[in-house]
Design an enzyme around this catalytic site. Sequence first.
Site, PDB file in Angstrom:
ATOM      1  N   CYS A 338      27.169  10.053 -39.551  1.00 39.32           N
ATOM      2  CA  CYS A 338      26.516   9.986 -38.411  1.00 39.32           C
ATOM      3  C   CYS A 338      26.042  11.177 -37.855  1.00 39.32           C
ATOM      4  CB  CYS A 338      27.082   8.943 -37.524  1.00 39.32           C
ATOM      5  SG  CYS A 338      28.711   8.701 -37.497  1.00 39.32           S
ATOM      6  N   ARG A 367      38.215  12.253 -46.373  1.00 42.62           N
ATOM      7  CA  ARG A 367      39.222  11.980 -45.152  1.00 42.62           C
ATOM      8  C   ARG A 367      40.430  12.322 -45.856  1.00 42.62           C
ATOM      9  NH1 ARG A 367      36.424   6.575 -42.412  1.00 42.62           N
ATOM     10  NH2 ARG A 367      34.298   7.614 -42.182  1.00 42.62           N
ATOM     11  N   GLN A 385      29.845   6.055 -48.567  1.00 39.04           N
ATOM     12  CA  GLN A 385      29.603   4.846 -47.880  1.00 39.04           C
ATOM     13  C   GLN A 385      28.042   4.534 -48.096  1.00 39.04           C
ATOM     14  OE1 GLN A 385      30.431   6.990 -44.086  1.00 39.04           O
ATOM     15  NE2 GLN A 385      31.856   5.444 -43.811  1.00 39.04           N
ATOM     16  N   ASP A 387      25.905   3.982 -46.159  1.00 37.60           N
ATOM     17  CA  ASP A 387      25.760   4.066 -44.482  1.00 37.60           C
ATOM     18  C   ASP A 387      24.096   4.103 -44.334  1.00 37.60           C
ATOM     19  OD1 ASP A 387      26.850   4.532 -42.378  1.00 37.60           O
ATOM     20  OD2 ASP A 387      27.467   6.728 -42.595  1.00 37.60           O
ATOM     21  N   HIS A 389      22.057   4.443 -40.320  1.00 33.53           N
ATOM     22  CA  HIS A 389      21.922   4.429 -38.799  1.00 33.53           C
ATOM     23  C   HIS A 389      20.517   4.124 -38.542  1.00 33.53           C
ATOM     24  CE1 HIS A 389      25.317   7.237 -39.917  1.00 33.53           C
ATOM     25  NE2 HIS A 389      25.998   6.439 -38.759  1.00 33.53           N
ATOM     26  N   LYS A 473      32.708  -3.276 -33.067  1.00 32.51           N
ATOM     27  CA  LYS A 473      32.279  -3.545 -34.372  1.00 32.51           C
ATOM     28  C   LYS A 473      32.339  -4.995 -34.973  1.00 32.51           C
ATOM     29  CE  LYS A 473      35.708  -1.171 -36.361  1.00 32.51           C
ATOM     30  NZ  LYS A 473      36.440  -0.722 -37.593  1.00 32.51           N
ATOM     31  N   HIS A 519      25.445   1.652 -36.257  1.00 32.02           N
ATOM     32  CA  HIS A 519      26.105   2.123 -37.734  1.00 32.02           C
ATOM     33  C   HIS A 519      26.198   0.951 -38.503  1.00 32.02           C
ATOM     34  CE1 HIS A 519      27.828   6.019 -35.527  1.00 32.02           C
ATOM     35  NE2 HIS A 519      27.503   5.163 -34.491  1.00 32.02           N
TER      36      HIS A 519
END
Length: 649
Positions: A338, A367, A385, A387, A389, A473, A519
Amino acid sequence: MVKITFPDGTVREYEAGVTGLEIAKSISPRLAKEVLSISVNDETWDISRAITSDASIKLYKWEDEEGKHAFWHSSAHLMAEALEALYPGMKFGIGPSIENGFYYDVDPGDGVVIRDADMPKIEAKMKELARLKNAYQRSEVSKAEALSYFTEKNDEYKLELINELEDGTITFYKQGEFTDLCRGPHLPSTSAIKAVKVLSIAGAYWRGDEKRKQLTRIYAITFPKQKMLEECLVKLEEAQKRDHRKIGKELELFAFSQNVGQGLPLWLPKGAMLRERLENFLKKVQRKYGYVPVITPHIGNKQLYVTSGHYAKYGEDSFQPINTPAEGEEFLLKPMNCPHHCEIFKTKPVSYRDLPIRMAEFGTVYRYEQSGELHGLTRVRGFTQDDAHIFCRPDQLKDEFKKVIDIIQYIFKALDFKDYIVQVSLRDKENHEKYIGTEENWEKAESAIIEACDERGMNTIVEYGEAAFYGPKLDFMVRDAIGRKWQLGTIQVDYNLPERFELEYMGSDGVKHRPVMIHRAPFGSMERFVAVLIEHTAGKFPLWLTPEQVVVLPISEKYNEYAEKVSNVLNNSDIRSVLDDRNEKIGRKIRDNELKRIPFLLIVGEKEAETNTVSVRKQGDGDKGAMTIEEFSAFINNEVEEQLSSIDK
RNA sequence: GCCGAUGUAGCUCAGGGGUAGAGCGUUUCCUUGGUAAGGAAGAGGUCAUGGGUUCAAUUCCCAUCAUUGGCUCCA
């Protein structure tokens, strides 16, 4: 006399003091044999407890959750009795029933360790005690009595629990030599417990707090019939066969290497092909929904994550910063995408007309997960991910959120994930330190999610304290083969990062405004998604997804040339086909390729070579007869087409 | 990270104080076949790593690493 109202509304009269068991007997002897617990005015009771005033009741059997609960909870007491007999002086924490069985958290005392090897011993003792058919005797005790009993027993765990209870609400249950603090309900006696299996032994922190003492948790399951236990064990075994770690190895999808590092998956060619198809599938969907692709580097200046607040929160859970020797700058392997995307947003001035901007990236993040948490592909230290945004105006938020719900539901439908849980993860209002941002923004974000779900008519569960630190979320959770829940898709509303990164757009009013961010990741992580997909399909992937759709099997070496031609023709019309030209008999080749879960096998020999045909064999379905190569190729392409278009219906 | 378990051939696993075995796979040869395992021969292991005990350790003990069942955590 008391009036007893049954669930269907009928009312019957009984002597005051009648028990649930007696009521069951009055209906049928069979029911009396099967009844395990009862609810009396919506409170679950022992079936041996006297009912002294008018009540609505419902009787529960094994088939009911409440019935199983009473059975397993009683079994937990039986196990505790066995443990006390085997390990004198043992202290007891809590021993609840769970979805499949029950556990008891115990403290066997300093220096005493309960090992896996002790499980049969515990099992045997439980069976021995069950055969005594001791009754579970309920008694109401005062708080003082309760405290004095467990002070005598020197059980600080029970004392802690009792201290939190109110006087007048405390009950003890006793069977045989064992007395426990317990709300109940319980079975009339231990005689119903016929089959016992101690499943595993693990450490568990007292009251789930890692700062407190670690107790020994013993998991077990019991049944009223031996046969049910055997069936349960077979089911567990079947589930283990679907384990993605096992199938992933068998089908050569992915691997781990100690030389690379723990939790760092290596995607093998077939796994990579599978993943690539999933990615392409989602990319296509996202194009339709107006997403634009972006690509960002794998590392980013530490300051980026300080700005976002992630560093303060998760700095310790990241890999340590990489330093540039000359400038002394610190870079983190990116733990999320992000902040990079926020910086992309800032590359040019944005007008309200440009919004929403939907940036998508298959971003690989790293991570430093705790070593004990790593698990196959579902919990790793490096993962990708899917991902994106979405930067939008506040008035666009709900609509955008709903569109993301649509994408996730579409993806899940495409992959035949029917049993998923949709969880609204909100903040814990008591715990302010866990979260950043203003009360007002949290309210806005949370209500946006709740309203969007309502408007999409979704069946959700709400969990407090499960929100991300920057926003609430919506999580889509799916179970794996052994029943563990994993979060796959997730959508998060965020007012905070735009604030922290000072994101702005020019409004129609000529004034600068702050956008809202969503997200979202429909798969969640490619690694975890593929893991769950493997377990759901047991490695039999849908035709459009599977790495190898067709294997051509020549009857003997004489037909290798024709087989190769067949395979080439198929590959040229976008069908993923390989040749099995090993020096083996046809039966063997069929067996091996069936075990590899290849959807279609094409057997070619003299007949086929002469007529330019193939003999088609469908996975798990045997010989389907002959077709020309063109017919087969059209057939496969048609099948794929149909599978994909059926998702839209 | 914590508590337990496990680590023997590419895979699945047996064994055990006197330096190792099976099945599958792999290689070579024979076989050239019609819908779920054709036959024979061979290769392949510092028994996870490092210490300790012992005349002798792959086996017993300790530590480390990895895997694993849970707990805690999960941006």
